[in-house]
Write an enzyme that holds these catalytic residues in place. Structure first.
Site, PDB file in Angstrom:
ATOM      1  N   ASP A 295      23.614  24.236 -13.522  1.00 42.69           N
ATOM      2  CA  ASP A 295      23.486  23.286 -14.631  1.00 42.69           C
ATOM      3  C   ASP A 295      22.897  21.966 -14.128  1.00 42.69           C
ATOM      4  O   ASP A 295      22.868  21.689 -12.913  1.00 42.69           O
ATOM      5  CB  ASP A 295      24.879  23.062 -15.229  1.00 42.69           C
TER       6      ASP A 295
ATOM      7  N   ASP B  74      22.178  24.526 -25.852  1.00 38.72           N
ATOM      8  CA  ASP B  74      23.624  24.410 -26.100  1.00 38.72           C
ATOM      9  C   ASP B  74      23.964  24.720 -27.539  1.00 38.72           C
ATOM     10  O   ASP B  74      25.134  24.829 -27.890  1.00 38.72           O
ATOM     11  CB  ASP B  74      24.094  22.986 -25.766  1.00 38.72           C
TER      12      ASP B  74
HETATM   13  C1  DGJ Z   1      26.050  21.999 -20.326  1.00 38.01           C
HETATM   14  C2  DGJ Z   1      25.768  23.452 -20.470  1.00 38.01           C
HETATM   15  O1  DGJ Z   1      24.619  23.654 -21.223  1.00 38.01           O
HETATM   16  C3  DGJ Z   1      26.978  24.139 -21.079  1.00 38.01           C
HETATM   17  O2  DGJ Z   1      26.705  25.497 -21.302  1.00 38.01           O
HETATM   18  C4  DGJ Z   1      28.147  23.970 -20.153  1.00 38.01           C
HETATM   19  O3  DGJ Z   1      27.909  24.643 -18.963  1.00 38.01           O
HETATM   20  C5  DGJ Z   1      28.408  22.499 -19.906  1.00 38.01           C
HETATM   21  N1  DGJ Z   1      27.218  21.817 -19.489  1.00 38.01           N
HETATM   22  C6  DGJ Z   1      29.486  22.321 -18.875  1.00 38.01           C
HETATM   23  O4  DGJ Z   1      29.663  21.024 -18.514  1.00 38.01           O
END
Ligand code: DGJ
Length: 753
Positions: free
Chosen positions: A479, A549
């Protein structure tokens, strides 16, 4: 495929069955662009294409010629300052402050296949006969600077890959302030420009406008390719559409700051530039020093936008993505993020995993919160050691329990970041990017580690390596949750601060390379607050990326539809989440969430224990369906059929290589009453084959949809006349009522007879 070189005319003709790319050495020694487009036969002399007519007010190169001005000549790598007034492909500042350059032809070489770009992601060949590469050597004698323009023509597909390399062969220090990967001058401006823009949770939505005189551009100055604009651009010649007409796609294989630009001059010629964004970029080239630009890929088609996308999909799936997982069906996973956020214990994770396993899910992914003192966004990033309060036997213990249960185990990292409340930051406060004496801006309470420094990258590698080698981890989600600010490195001298953004991303690539080499069987999925770094650079290391997301099905159809213009289905991370949805608070049917997520890598992002028994039974069916069809979906030929940006319904389909099998996804936002008759024209089928059509995932066993669409139909009927998608709801028959956010999957199988 071939590179035809006419030494008498100093002309180079790169071609394959589909395209021709022709350039020549101009009378003043610079390289001129003659033609790029549909394949034409070679001829002895293409010099008639070099149009120079005297124009009032022109600034001219030769004393005796009033017509020859670089301002009006189509070039391969234009520079500013000597009669060309357009934005340049390169700018070099010499020690005396001079910014004028003149790169003149010196030599060329042809190489079979495609050489690697050191430290950078790029398309590649596996066999030498898959492509041929032409390297044109140019020189600015006064600067002592050599420039190598690299062109690869692939044997199949209308594809040219380009990059440039600068080599300081002189004795002075040079400052490179612009170094584009690609410059292409096109003879007119009769195109629609399509960019892919948005924001967090609504990434890569196509925006179309007519090219106009002046400059139009998209780019990123955030240190990552960004949610806001993607490093991808299409020029489409009206009336081209999904299934016919001319288009050119430009894609940058890079994950940092970028610029993609079209400049239309007042004579309606168009200059495309693509590469590292020149703002904030300056590279010091010492004597003997070199700079290699990232790669840009150009694809031409005269068969419409689906064909353009399919060419990118094939190239990026087979010759950009690498490694063990490249050609393999992707595991169906369950991720605990939306199920628990930071609020979990080992027992809770095991409970979620157990139900998922019972439903046929193959991989459990533990997201954020397993390490250091990470109980919220405020602390812990940088401390890649398991939190023993939550995981008493560490990652190794949890991973083993998952394995014992019959599940593979995956783990989340955010390697490039640190919270000020972390042991890593307390030990190395100077390891972050920050401008001396200035405020340090945070994003999500975190700072960005200075990945331009080798010792930082090595340290993070050490921590990750320890976790990954000490436990059975088969998947990593990488991430990256904030953009870069105060981009200054404590480790670099003043005259190298313009290099930090690029050195940062080279550090990211370096860590990816080290990890993927050390753990070749681990499946990497890239992520940046969802789709903030969904770009070809990342695909080279991680064959899949978390698309957004936003897990709401209606929004996801748009995001995945937009993403598919450049990126293959196998690269799109897509999950079913809970209703009401956490981003929009919208409730969509479970089948629609699955029908959308199927067209990607597929997985779940919720606690399945909270679903009713009936819903759990549906989940089991969904998992079975995906296991049956994932090869077709992830590696078949993808067609966009109806855009969610144009109306209330959307549709797409995948077709198997032999055209005997296909799946169609159909999605409707709002239901209506007493609706019109509708037909959906399919693509890519064999007109002469008879297909058995089955409808699945629809709301109810209603006669009208099923009877009209289901049954046996020839490919020509389905493509030219269309598949009947008329809804049964008349408003009078309750049994046939549909609902908002409805969807269907049509399964097509060729008759064996
Ligand atoms: C952003 C990501 O896109 C999410 O899927 C998740 O992993 C969060 N960060 C966790 O902090």
């Amino acid at each position: 495929m071939g590179i035809i070189i006419n030494n008498k005319k100093d002309t180079f003709h790169l071609c394959n069955q589909e395209i021709s790319y022709i350039m020549t050495v101009l009378p003043n020694g610079q390289m001129g662009q003659l033609y790029f487009g549909k394949r034409i036969r070679d001829r002895e002399d293409f010099s008639y294409l070099l149009e120079t007519i005297g124009r009032p007010m022109a600034s001219c190169v030769f004393d005796t010629d009033k017509a020859y001005s670089m301002e009006h000549i189509k070039q391969e790598y234009g520079v500013f300052g000597a009669t060309d007034y357009r934005m340049p492909a390169a700018e070099v500042i010499q020690e005396n402050g001079n910014r004028v350059s003149e790169f003149c032809f010196r030599d060329y070489r042809v190489e079979p296949g495609k050489p690697k770009l050191p430290g950078l992601p790029a398309t590649y060949t596996e066999k030498e006969d898959e492509a041929e590469t032409l390297v044109i050597g140019l020189e600015d004698e006064r600067a002592g600077l050599r420039l190598e323009l690299m062109y690869t023509v692939f044997a199949k597909g209308g594809i040219i890959a380009r990059s440039a390399r600068f080599l300081n062969r002189g004795e002075q220090n040079l400052r490179l302030t612009t170094a584009m990967s690609l410059c292409l001058d096109l003879p007119d401006s009769g195109y629609d420009w399509i960019q892919f823009s948005g924001a967090w949770a609504r990434e890569r939505q196509p925006k179309v406008r007519r090219l106009e005189q002046g400059i139009q551009s998209v780019g990123s100055l955030r240190g990552h390719s960004s949610h806001n604009h993607n490093p991808f651009l299409i020029l489409k010649r009206p009336p081209a559409d999904g299934s016919q007409g001319e288009a050119v796609g430009f894609s940058l294989v890079y994950s940092g700051n970028f610029l993609a630009q079209a400049e239309v001059d007042t004579y309606d010629t168009t200059r495309i530039l693509m590469g590292i964004h020149p703002h904030g970029f300056e590279w010091k080239l010492e004597p003997g020093g070199e700079f290699q630009t990232p790669e840009a890929v150009i694809v031409y088609t005269d068969r419409g936008l689906n064909h353009l996308s399919q060419t990118f999909h094939r190239l990026y799936r087979k010759r950009l993505a690498r490694g063990y997982w490249r050609d393999r069906e992707r595991p169906i996973l369950i991720n605990n993020w939306e199920a628990t956020y930071f609020d979990f214990t080992e027992d809770k994770l095991l409970e979620i995993a157990e139900k998922a396993r019972e439903c046929g899910v193959e991989l459990f992914v533990l997201d954020d919160g397993w390490f250091g003192r990470r109980s919220s966004e405020h602390s812990g990033l940088g401390d890649w050691i398991a939190n023993s309060e939550r995981l008493p036997d560490g990652i190794a213990g949890l991973a083993q329990r998952m394995e014992d249960m019959g599940m593979k185990f995956g783990l989340w990292f955010e390697p490039e970041m640190v919270n000020p409340d972390s042991d890593l930051y307390r030990a190395h406060p100077d390891w972050i990017l920050s401008a001396p004496g200035y405020r340090r801006s945070h994003g999500r309470y975190q700072y960005v580690l200075d990945f331009s420094r080798r010792e930082v990258v090595d340290h993070i590698f050490g921590m990750m390596e320890k976790i990954l080698s000490g436990a059975k981890v088969s998947y990593v989600k990488w991430d990256m949750n904030r953009s870069i600010t105060e981009c200054y490195s404590a480790a670099l001298p003043a005259d190298r601060q313009g290099e930090v953004y690029h050195r940062y991303i080279l550090g990211v690539y370096d860590l990816y390379e080290k990890l993927t080499e050390r753990f070749p069987h681990v499946l990497f999925e890239s992520c940046a607050s969802g789709g903030g770094r969904f770009d070809p650079g990342m695909l080279y290391y991680a064959p899949q990326a978390w698309t957004s997301d936003d897990t709401d099905a209606v929004e996801r159809v748009k995001i995945q539809y937009g993403t598919s213009y450049c990126y293959p289905i196998s690269s799109m991370g897509s999950h079913v989440s809970i209703a009401p949805n956490h981003q929009l608070n919208r409730s969509t049917p479970l089948r629609t969430r699955a029908n959308t997520a199927y067209f990607g890598t597929f997985g779940y992002e919720l606690n399945l224990n909270l679903l009713s028994e009936g819903e759990q039974a549906q989940v089991k069916e969904q998992v079975c369906f995906m296991k049956k069809y994932r090869r077709l979906i992830q590696f078949g030929t993808f067609y966009r059929l109806q855009s969610p940006f144009d109306g209330n319904t959307a549709a797409w389909m995948v077709v198997s290589g032999d055209r005997r099998e296909a799946l169609v996804g159909w999605y409707r936002t709002l239901v209506g009453v007493n609706m019109p008759y509708t037909r959906l024209r399919l693509q890519g089928l064999d007109p002469g084959l008879e297909y058995h059509v089955e409808v699945q995932g629809s709301y109810v066993e209603g006669p009208s949809v099923h009877e009209a669409a289901a049954g046996m139909h020839y490919g020509d009927e389905l493509m030219y006349l269309g598949l009947i998608t008329t809804d049964g709801s008349s408003g009078e028959n309750e049994g046939l009522q549909s609902c908002d956010f409805d969807s269907r999957i049509y399964i097509l199988k060729a008759n064996d007879r």
